[in-house]
Design a protein around this motif. Sequence first.
Motif, PDB file in Angstrom:
ATOM      1  N   GLY A 133       3.822 -35.006  11.222  1.00 50.39           N
ATOM      2  CA  GLY A 133       3.267 -34.260  12.348  1.00 50.39           C
ATOM      3  C   GLY A 133       3.876 -32.880  12.484  1.00 50.39           C
ATOM      4  O   GLY A 133       3.161 -31.885  12.677  1.00 50.39           O
ATOM      5  N   MET A 134       5.201 -32.788  12.401  1.00 57.01           N
ATOM      6  CA  MET A 134       5.862 -31.491  12.493  1.00 57.01           C
ATOM      7  C   MET A 134       5.453 -30.565  11.343  1.00 57.01           C
ATOM      8  O   MET A 134       5.289 -29.358  11.525  1.00 57.01           O
ATOM      9  N   THR A 135       5.286 -31.134  10.160  1.00 55.29           N
ATOM     10  CA  THR A 135       4.858 -30.325   9.003  1.00 55.29           C
ATOM     11  C   THR A 135       3.456 -29.772   9.236  1.00 55.29           C
ATOM     12  O   THR A 135       3.179 -28.598   8.942  1.00 55.29           O
ATOM     13  N   ASP A 136       2.549 -30.602   9.767  1.00 62.37           N
ATOM     14  CA  ASP A 136       1.186 -30.140  10.053  1.00 62.37           C
ATOM     15  C   ASP A 136       1.204 -29.004  11.066  1.00 62.37           C
ATOM     16  O   ASP A 136       0.480 -28.007  10.923  1.00 62.37           O
ATOM     17  N   ILE A 137       2.024 -29.159  12.106  1.00 64.84           N
ATOM     18  CA  ILE A 137       2.106 -28.113  13.133  1.00 64.84           C
ATOM     19  C   ILE A 137       2.644 -26.822  12.537  1.00 64.84           C
ATOM     20  O   ILE A 137       2.138 -25.721  12.807  1.00 64.84           O
ATOM     21  N   ALA A 138       3.667 -26.953  11.689  1.00 63.82           N
ATOM     22  CA  ALA A 138       4.241 -25.759  11.053  1.00 63.82           C
ATOM     23  C   ALA A 138       3.217 -25.065  10.162  1.00 63.82           C
ATOM     24  O   ALA A 138       3.128 -23.831  10.140  1.00 63.82           O
ATOM     25  N   LEU A 139       2.433 -25.840   9.435  1.00 64.32           N
ATOM     26  CA  LEU A 139       1.437 -25.250   8.531  1.00 64.32           C
ATOM     27  C   LEU A 139       0.304 -24.566   9.291  1.00 64.32           C
ATOM     28  O   LEU A 139      -0.400 -23.719   8.732  1.00 64.32           O
ATOM     29  N   MET A 140       0.107 -24.929  10.558  1.00 62.52           N
ATOM     30  CA  MET A 140      -0.950 -24.307  11.353  1.00 62.52           C
ATOM     31  C   MET A 140      -0.539 -22.942  11.907  1.00 62.52           C
ATOM     32  O   MET A 140      -1.366 -22.220  12.446  1.00 62.52           O
ATOM     33  N   GLN A 141       0.749 -22.615  11.796  1.00 62.12           N
ATOM     34  CA  GLN A 141       1.210 -21.324  12.310  1.00 62.12           C
ATOM     35  C   GLN A 141       0.724 -20.187  11.421  1.00 62.12           C
ATOM     36  O   GLN A 141       0.605 -20.340  10.204  1.00 62.12           O
ATOM     37  N   LYS A 142       0.444 -19.046  12.032  1.00 60.81           N
ATOM     38  CA  LYS A 142      -0.076 -17.898  11.283  1.00 60.81           C
ATOM     39  C   LYS A 142       1.065 -17.102  10.642  1.00 60.81           C
ATOM     40  O   LYS A 142       2.206 -17.141  11.083  1.00 60.81           O
ATOM     41  N   LEU A 144       2.754 -17.289   7.850  1.00 59.95           N
ATOM     42  CA  LEU A 144       3.918 -17.947   7.263  1.00 59.95           C
ATOM     43  C   LEU A 144       4.303 -17.247   5.973  1.00 59.95           C
ATOM     44  O   LEU A 144       3.431 -16.915   5.154  1.00 59.95           O
ATOM     45  N   PRO A 145       5.593 -17.016   5.734  1.00 57.14           N
ATOM     46  CA  PRO A 145       6.005 -16.480   4.425  1.00 57.14           C
ATOM     47  C   PRO A 145       5.571 -17.425   3.311  1.00 57.14           C
ATOM     48  O   PRO A 145       5.558 -18.656   3.491  1.00 57.14           O
ATOM     49  N   GLY A 146       5.231 -16.859   2.169  1.00 55.33           N
ATOM     50  CA  GLY A 146       4.711 -17.659   1.069  1.00 55.33           C
ATOM     51  C   GLY A 146       5.631 -18.782   0.652  1.00 55.33           C
ATOM     52  O   GLY A 146       5.189 -19.920   0.411  1.00 55.33           O
ATOM     53  N   LYS A 147       6.935 -18.510   0.568  1.00 53.96           N
ATOM     54  CA  LYS A 147       7.885 -19.538   0.139  1.00 53.96           C
ATOM     55  C   LYS A 147       7.978 -20.665   1.154  1.00 53.96           C
ATOM     56  O   LYS A 147       8.063 -21.848   0.790  1.00 53.96           O
ATOM     57  N   VAL A 148       7.942 -20.312   2.454  1.00 47.01           N
ATOM     58  CA  VAL A 148       8.001 -21.325   3.504  1.00 47.01           C
ATOM     59  C   VAL A 148       6.761 -22.223   3.442  1.00 47.01           C
ATOM     60  O   VAL A 148       6.853 -23.456   3.541  1.00 47.01           O
ATOM     61  N   GLN A 149       5.590 -21.602   3.269  1.00 46.43           N
ATOM     62  CA  GLN A 149       4.358 -22.378   3.177  1.00 46.43           C
ATOM     63  C   GLN A 149       4.382 -23.304   1.971  1.00 46.43           C
ATOM     64  O   GLN A 149       3.949 -24.455   2.050  1.00 46.43           O
ATOM     65  N   GLU A 150       4.902 -22.815   0.853  1.00 50.61           N
ATOM     66  CA  GLU A 150       4.999 -23.643  -0.349  1.00 50.61           C
ATOM     67  C   GLU A 150       5.914 -24.848  -0.098  1.00 50.61           C
ATOM     68  O   GLU A 150       5.584 -25.977  -0.468  1.00 50.61           O
ATOM     69  N   GLU A 513       2.817 -34.673  20.029  1.00 48.78           N
ATOM     70  CA  GLU A 513       1.599 -35.046  20.752  1.00 48.78           C
ATOM     71  C   GLU A 513       1.213 -33.979  21.778  1.00 48.78           C
ATOM     72  O   GLU A 513       0.020 -33.659  21.936  1.00 48.78           O
ATOM     73  N   GLN A 514       2.190 -33.411  22.455  1.00 46.94           N
ATOM     74  CA  GLN A 514       1.890 -32.338  23.402  1.00 46.94           C
ATOM     75  C   GLN A 514       1.299 -31.124  22.684  1.00 46.94           C
ATOM     76  O   GLN A 514       0.355 -30.502  23.166  1.00 46.94           O
ATOM     77  N   GLU A 515       1.860 -30.802  21.525  1.00 42.84           N
ATOM     78  CA  GLU A 515       1.368 -29.664  20.755  1.00 42.84           C
ATOM     79  C   GLU A 515      -0.090 -29.864  20.368  1.00 42.84           C
ATOM     80  O   GLU A 515      -0.915 -28.954  20.462  1.00 42.84           O
TER      81      GLU A 515
END
Length: 625
Positions: A133-142, A144-150, A513-515
């Motif tokens: 869940g936390m990974t999905d939320i992080a990936l939804m952020q605009k 993101l540096p390329g290395k972080v997204q990878e 869940e709140q997010e």
Amino acid sequence: MIEQERLQDIWGNCENPVMIYARKDQVCHLVYSNDRALEICPEGTPQPEMIQEALCAPLPESAPLFCHIGKKVYSLVIFFWDTYRVCMLHDVTVHYQDNRRAVDEAVMASQAKTSFLSEMSHDIRTPMGAIIGMTDIALMQKDLPGKVQECLTKIKVASGHMMSLLNEVLDMSRIESGKILLQPKPTDLADLLHEVMVVARPQADAGKLRFCLELGPVDRERILVDGLRWKQVCINLLSNAIKFTPAQGQVDLYLAVEDTDRPGQVLMTLRVRDTGMGMSPEFMKKLFTPFEREEKSTTNKIQGTGLGMAITKNLVELMSGTIQVESAPGKGTCFTLKIPFDAVDSPQDGAALEGRRVLVLAPDDGLGEQILEMLAKLGMEGDLALDAMDVVTFLNEAMLEDVEYYAFLTTDRVPGADIMQLLPDVRRRMGVNFPILLLSECDWSQIEYLYTRSGVDDFIPLPLFLSRLSAALYAFTEEGRREKDREDGGMRWDFSEKRLLLVEDNEINREIEQEILHMSGVRIDMAEDGQQAVDRFRESEPFYYDMVLMDIQMPVMNGLDATRAIRAMDREDSQVVPIIAMTANAFVEDVKNSMDAGMNAHLPKPLDIEQVFSTMGMFLERGQA
């Protein structure tokens, strides 16, 4: 009397209890017992039923192994002697008790393991759900540096793999305890196969394998099946075939669904064949045993729990099917499954397509003829073009003869022509509203950008199913466009006027869940256990809460008891407020327990965003953002 003396002379000194019977009129009568037999069965006592059954049964196949007399256990040996039947008893009480104790201990150990795994399912899945869940939320952020997204993408893949391994262990636990239940629902075979291909094709491509799908006769496309378990079986077989096949090898999948003599029933044949390393005859005997893996230098680096085949076999048998395997070292492996299913009538799109004409470009004559046959079943007409020049000819003739084409169907490979140049030409001739549909085996997500820029409106995956063809063509009718507009209008969920009570004891889960819930604008009140939820609901005004999202396993009071307490309150909204279970316990019996407690629906963790909002939409007013 003389006969009794003769029997006593021969059998009286035998160290074992001996009973001798004479058979008359299909009944065995006791005629002699030695002293050891009289000690355990004195004269006048009824003969043990086991001995009577053994004497009357055909010898020696049906003789019982054990006979309980008093506090002792005897094994029986029954044989013919002269005209008699002799029953000799051996005292095996000590051995029997030792074996019984060992069996009881083994059963208790197995039950303890199963109970432990079942009870741990929530504790194991909860932190994994938090990671996903936390990974999905992080990936939804605009931005993101390329290395972080990878890194996040790799975390998501690894955590998904970990979750699948945990699910295999838990599935095996449920199978051993007899708790796995199937949930058959009317399902389109095309959807099931497509979802399997989305997983299998990339795996085969990554392994540099040739993947071939062959579709046999498909008499019915809609069946009553537990789609999740069916896909689990298919993916287990295909993943194994791909894992154990070296690069440049081949994996074949064959599927056929044929009517049987029983009305309304079909027989599915599923075959997975590979050119991999194969299996030894010794290992094939243990293939379906849990946690068994063949030890070879070539397999030691391949990940797995050794549970996939055991789970697959059990699921196939739960579906009343059979599974057979053929294999030899160095010659590959072939699994053949035959599973009966009840057929379901496919929904019809009405008469919206009848009488319309379609232009088909299919250089493969077999595919072209298949498409024309399907069009005929839909009440439509079709012209088959084998190359780009044929397409131009048909379009020119249609203009001269005032023939109107409803749509253009084309494959993605046309010999002697660049499809990317042909499609814009068709678009210029036919106008911006003319439907152009692409037929391909490729993953649409990988080719969508190029083909939509060239004029393609929609995609139909191969192999071709009548239901898929019908749905794709129907989408461009007036009726289909209106339905799509209605669906598109509700794609964003707006619950900003609603208030829900979120009941969750895990802090990380509450944050996730709140997010997710805040995306819909819903107002949220929190409770950290079932007792707090009951108190908050009791203290609120009637109809203050439009919904309750309730975790199941919580301290103080669990979600099931909290739901029962809310339903039992003497207030006008206690029976009608929607209460949705939200838990890592996602097995069928867990869903049943939730429903029995008074809940309205069940959401498994880790939460799927679309599933959360669509479930909420079933019970709340639906609006547009």
